[in-house]
Write an enzyme that holds these catalytic residues in place. Sequence first.
Site, PDB file in Angstrom:
ATOM      1  N   GLN A 182       0.834  -1.204   0.000  1.00 29.62           N
ATOM      2  CA  GLN A 182       0.000   0.000   0.000  1.00 29.62           C
ATOM      3  C   GLN A 182       0.872   1.259   0.000  1.00 29.62           C
ATOM      4  O   GLN A 182       1.058   1.883   1.038  1.00 29.62           O
ATOM      5  CB  GLN A 182      -0.906  -0.040   1.246  1.00 29.62           C
ATOM      6  CG  GLN A 182      -1.988   0.973   1.256  1.00 29.62           C
ATOM      7  CD  GLN A 182      -3.083   0.650   0.263  1.00 29.62           C
ATOM      8  OE1 GLN A 182      -3.361  -0.494  -0.046  1.00 29.62           O
ATOM      9  NE2 GLN A 182      -3.707   1.672  -0.258  1.00 29.62           N
ATOM     10  N   PHE A 183       1.385   1.641  -1.156  1.00 26.37           N
ATOM     11  CA  PHE A 183       2.272   2.802  -1.232  1.00 26.37           C
ATOM     12  C   PHE A 183       1.561   4.100  -0.859  1.00 26.37           C
ATOM     13  O   PHE A 183       2.195   5.062  -0.428  1.00 26.37           O
ATOM     14  CB  PHE A 183       2.904   2.930  -2.623  1.00 26.37           C
ATOM     15  CG  PHE A 183       1.990   3.469  -3.674  1.00 26.37           C
ATOM     16  CD1 PHE A 183       1.972   4.832  -3.954  1.00 26.37           C
ATOM     17  CD2 PHE A 183       1.151   2.634  -4.393  1.00 26.37           C
ATOM     18  CE1 PHE A 183       1.129   5.341  -4.931  1.00 26.37           C
ATOM     19  CE2 PHE A 183       0.317   3.135  -5.367  1.00 26.37           C
ATOM     20  CZ  PHE A 183       0.302   4.494  -5.627  1.00 26.37           C
ATOM     21  N   THR A 184       0.240   4.129  -0.972  1.00 24.80           N
ATOM     22  CA  THR A 184      -0.493   5.369  -0.682  1.00 24.80           C
ATOM     23  C   THR A 184      -0.467   5.741   0.802  1.00 24.80           C
ATOM     24  O   THR A 184      -0.856   6.853   1.160  1.00 24.80           O
ATOM     25  CB  THR A 184      -1.953   5.281  -1.166  1.00 24.80           C
ATOM     26  OG1 THR A 184      -2.600   4.199  -0.509  1.00 24.80           O
ATOM     27  CG2 THR A 184      -2.016   5.099  -2.676  1.00 24.80           C
TER      28      THR A 184
END
Length: 139
Positions: A65-67
């Site tokens: 989950q890079f966000t």
Amino acid sequence: MVDHQVTGAIGKGFVVLLGIEETDGMDDLRWLAQKIANLRVFGDENGLMNKSLYDVQGDILLISQFTLFAQTKKGNRPSFIRAAKPDHAIPLYEAMIAELSGLLGKSVATGRFGADMKISLVNDGPVTIVMDTKDRDNH
């Protein structure tokens, strides 16, 4: 789900949204894996948060989950500059899967790195905990 197909599913356990930033390394990953595996947030016979994944034979669904590293200070469009690029993040994500599997003695369910995923969960409690390896003293 990715492209209308289930890539990973669990019953009782944790959905772990894993954000990896450029400065993360194996020490961060090992610390976090230990924390996750031993975190006592499941209710005991008195309703107190005293049981870990081990105690309840729980599972993990690990989602990249890079966000999580969205910076929203300037303007209305988030910046993800702190998020690790795939050449750094993918090996750490794969290492986290192996580390958690080893600690729990079983497979870890996953999403698909970089894919457009549809995630469904029942957040029991709800209990949601944020852990940042750069802030270990507060965890």
